[in-house]
Structures are given as structure tokens and as C-alpha cells.
Design a protein around this motif. Sequence first.
Motif, PDB file in Angstrom:
ATOM      1  N   MET A   1      33.401  43.791  53.469  1.00 37.64           N
ATOM      2  CA  MET A   1      33.227  42.390  53.078  1.00 37.64           C
ATOM      3  C   MET A   1      32.802  42.269  51.613  1.00 37.64           C
ATOM      4  SD  MET A   1      30.551  39.526  54.458  1.00 37.64           S
ATOM      5  CE  MET A   1      29.197  40.380  53.682  1.00 37.64           C
ATOM      6  N   PHE A   2      31.783  43.028  51.205  1.00 35.98           N
ATOM      7  CA  PHE A   2      31.309  42.936  49.829  1.00 35.98           C
ATOM      8  C   PHE A   2      32.339  43.461  48.838  1.00 35.98           C
ATOM      9  CE2 PHE A   2      27.111  42.047  51.493  1.00 35.98           C
ATOM     10  CZ  PHE A   2      26.587  41.217  50.506  1.00 35.98           C
ATOM     11  N   ALA A   3      33.053  44.518  49.191  1.00 37.21           N
ATOM     12  CA  ALA A   3      34.064  45.054  48.285  1.00 37.21           C
ATOM     13  C   ALA A   3      35.210  44.057  48.087  1.00 37.21           C
ATOM     14  CB  ALA A   3      34.603  46.380  48.813  1.00 37.21           C
ATOM     15  N   LEU A   4      35.669  43.436  49.158  1.00 36.29           N
ATOM     16  CA  LEU A   4      36.756  42.459  49.029  1.00 36.29           C
ATOM     17  C   LEU A   4      36.323  41.207  48.273  1.00 36.29           C
ATOM     18  CD1 LEU A   4      38.519  42.694  52.506  1.00 36.29           C
ATOM     19  CD2 LEU A   4      39.335  43.528  50.298  1.00 36.29           C
ATOM     20  N   MET A   5      35.138  40.699  48.592  1.00 37.40           N
ATOM     21  CA  MET A   5      34.642  39.516  47.874  1.00 37.40           C
ATOM     22  C   MET A   5      34.384  39.844  46.404  1.00 37.40           C
ATOM     23  SD  MET A   5      32.152  37.809  50.736  1.00 37.40           S
ATOM     24  CE  MET A   5      31.557  36.557  49.645  1.00 37.40           C
ATOM     25  N   GLY A   6      33.852  41.037  46.148  1.00 37.90           N
ATOM     26  CA  GLY A   6      33.598  41.446  44.773  1.00 37.90           C
ATOM     27  C   GLY A   6      34.878  41.594  43.976  1.00 37.90           C
TER      28      GLY A   6
ATOM     29  N   GLY B   1      27.960  31.001  28.216  1.00 39.72           N
ATOM     30  CA  GLY B   1      29.062  31.841  27.774  1.00 39.72           C
ATOM     31  C   GLY B   1      29.186  33.168  28.502  1.00 39.72           C
ATOM     32  N   ILE B   2      28.367  33.385  29.531  1.00 43.93           N
ATOM     33  CA  ILE B   2      28.420  34.632  30.287  1.00 43.93           C
ATOM     34  C   ILE B   2      29.403  34.468  31.436  1.00 43.93           C
ATOM     35  CG2 ILE B   2      27.091  36.255  31.680  1.00 43.93           C
ATOM     36  CD1 ILE B   2      24.610  35.293  30.104  1.00 43.93           C
ATOM     37  N   ASN B   3      30.292  35.426  31.582  1.00 43.59           N
ATOM     38  CA  ASN B   3      31.291  35.383  32.652  1.00 43.59           C
ATOM     39  C   ASN B   3      30.622  35.832  33.959  1.00 43.59           C
ATOM     40  OD1 ASN B   3      33.509  35.569  34.306  1.00 43.59           O
ATOM     41  ND2 ASN B   3      34.810  36.496  32.743  1.00 43.59           N
ATOM     42  N   ILE B   4      29.975  34.879  34.624  1.00 42.81           N
ATOM     43  CA  ILE B   4      29.212  35.156  35.838  1.00 42.81           C
ATOM     44  C   ILE B   4      30.094  35.750  36.936  1.00 42.81           C
ATOM     45  CG2 ILE B   4      27.858  34.077  37.683  1.00 42.81           C
ATOM     46  CD1 ILE B   4      26.345  34.234  35.096  1.00 42.81           C
ATOM     47  N   ASN B   5      31.298  35.222  37.068  1.00 42.80           N
ATOM     48  CA  ASN B   5      32.195  35.708  38.117  1.00 42.80           C
ATOM     49  C   ASN B   5      32.522  37.184  37.936  1.00 42.80           C
ATOM     50  OD1 ASN B   5      32.504  33.165  39.397  1.00 42.80           O
ATOM     51  ND2 ASN B   5      33.899  32.559  37.770  1.00 42.80           N
ATOM     52  N   LEU B   6      32.793  37.583  36.708  1.00 45.36           N
ATOM     53  CA  LEU B   6      33.135  38.972  36.440  1.00 45.36           C
ATOM     54  C   LEU B   6      31.951  39.896  36.709  1.00 45.36           C
ATOM     55  CD1 LEU B   6      35.260  40.960  35.338  1.00 45.36           C
ATOM     56  CD2 LEU B   6      34.324  40.534  33.078  1.00 45.36           C
ATOM     57  N   TRP B   7      30.784  39.547  36.197  1.00 46.43           N
ATOM     58  CA  TRP B   7      29.621  40.434  36.333  1.00 46.43           C
ATOM     59  C   TRP B   7      29.124  40.536  37.770  1.00 46.43           C
ATOM     60  CZ3 TRP B   7      28.955  43.966  33.007  1.00 46.43           C
ATOM     61  CH2 TRP B   7      29.347  43.762  31.689  1.00 46.43           C
ATOM     62  N   TRP B   8      29.015  39.407  38.467  1.00 44.48           N
ATOM     63  CA  TRP B   8      28.568  39.482  39.862  1.00 44.48           C
ATOM     64  C   TRP B   8      29.638  40.078  40.758  1.00 44.48           C
ATOM     65  CZ3 TRP B   8      24.086  39.967  41.796  1.00 44.48           C
ATOM     66  CH2 TRP B   8      22.988  39.458  41.110  1.00 44.48           C
ATOM     67  N   GLY B   9      30.907  39.921  40.403  1.00 42.99           N
ATOM     68  CA  GLY B   9      31.963  40.592  41.136  1.00 42.99           C
ATOM     69  C   GLY B   9      31.848  42.100  41.015  1.00 42.99           C
ATOM     70  N   LEU B  10      31.516  42.579  39.811  1.00 44.13           N
ATOM     71  CA  LEU B  10      31.299  44.019  39.633  1.00 44.13           C
ATOM     72  C   LEU B  10      30.107  44.504  40.448  1.00 44.13           C
ATOM     73  CD1 LEU B  10      31.937  44.392  35.797  1.00 44.13           C
ATOM     74  CD2 LEU B  10      33.323  45.333  37.648  1.00 44.13           C
TER      75      LEU B  10
ATOM     76  N   ILE C   1      30.389  47.234  43.497  1.00 49.91           N
ATOM     77  CA  ILE C   1      29.601  48.474  43.503  1.00 49.91           C
ATOM     78  C   ILE C   1      28.753  48.558  44.767  1.00 49.91           C
ATOM     79  CG2 ILE C   1      27.700  49.669  42.340  1.00 49.91           C
ATOM     80  CD1 ILE C   1      28.941  48.628  39.685  1.00 49.91           C
ATOM     81  N   PHE C   2      28.132  47.445  45.164  1.00 49.63           N
ATOM     82  CA  PHE C   2      27.340  47.441  46.390  1.00 49.63           C
ATOM     83  C   PHE C   2      28.218  47.731  47.606  1.00 49.63           C
ATOM     84  CE2 PHE C   2      25.519  45.172  50.056  1.00 49.63           C
ATOM     85  CZ  PHE C   2      24.321  45.864  50.164  1.00 49.63           C
ATOM     86  N   GLY C   3      29.396  47.122  47.651  1.00 51.61           N
ATOM     87  CA  GLY C   3      30.328  47.384  48.751  1.00 51.61           C
ATOM     88  C   GLY C   3      30.740  48.844  48.798  1.00 51.61           C
ATOM     89  N   GLY C   4      30.972  49.437  47.631  1.00 52.80           N
ATOM     90  CA  GLY C   4      31.303  50.853  47.583  1.00 52.80           C
ATOM     91  C   GLY C   4      30.149  51.730  48.033  1.00 52.80           C
ATOM     92  N   ALA C   5      28.917  51.300  47.682  1.00 53.61           N
ATOM     93  CA  ALA C   5      27.738  52.050  48.111  1.00 53.61           C
ATOM     94  C   ALA C   5      27.542  51.967  49.629  1.00 53.61           C
ATOM     95  CB  ALA C   5      26.498  51.511  47.397  1.00 53.61           C
ATOM     96  N   MET C   6      27.981  50.903  50.247  1.00 59.43           N
ATOM     97  CA  MET C   6      27.920  50.807  51.708  1.00 59.43           C
ATOM     98  C   MET C   6      29.057  51.567  52.367  1.00 59.43           C
ATOM     99  SD  MET C   6      25.379  48.911  52.823  1.00 59.43           S
ATOM    100  CE  MET C   6      24.317  49.671  51.633  1.00 59.43           C
TER     101      MET C   6
END
Length: 70
Positions: A16-21, A43-52, A56-61
Motif C-alpha cells: 500500500m505505501f509503495a504504491l501510494m508513494g 515552493g517545496i514539491n510536497i508531493n515528490l518529497w512525501w512520495g519518496l 522508502i517506508f513501503g520498501g522497508a516494510m
Amino acid sequence: MSGGIGLDVRLPIGIMFALMGLTLVLYGWMTNGVPGFYDKSLGININLWWGLVMTIFGGAMLAPALLKGR
């Protein structure tokens, strides 16, 4: 007493986290050059950074869930 019923929630949570990310990373990457799109976030690309972060969290799970049988 050992293991219980063998329920491992890391796999569905990781998927779930990997796909949403990945979805957020793609959206953030596609909207990166749009003028005024990220003015509210200073000016911070929130979508890009929180997606990363979510990817990473999804990969760690997913990593220990997929490697537990080895």
C-alpha cells in the motif's frame, strides 16, 4: 509457544505505501515545472518529497516480509 497464526501485516502495508508513494512521486514529478502550483508550500514539491518518503517506508516494510522465507 511459537508463532501464532503466521499473520504478517508487513506485506499489505508495504504494498500500500509503495504504491501510494510511487503515485505521489509520479504526480510530483509531472507537476514540478507548473508555475504557481507549489506557492502555498513555499515552493517545496510536497508531493515528490512525501512520495519518496512513503516509497522508502513501503520498501522497508516489503523487504523483510519478502525475505523472511530465506
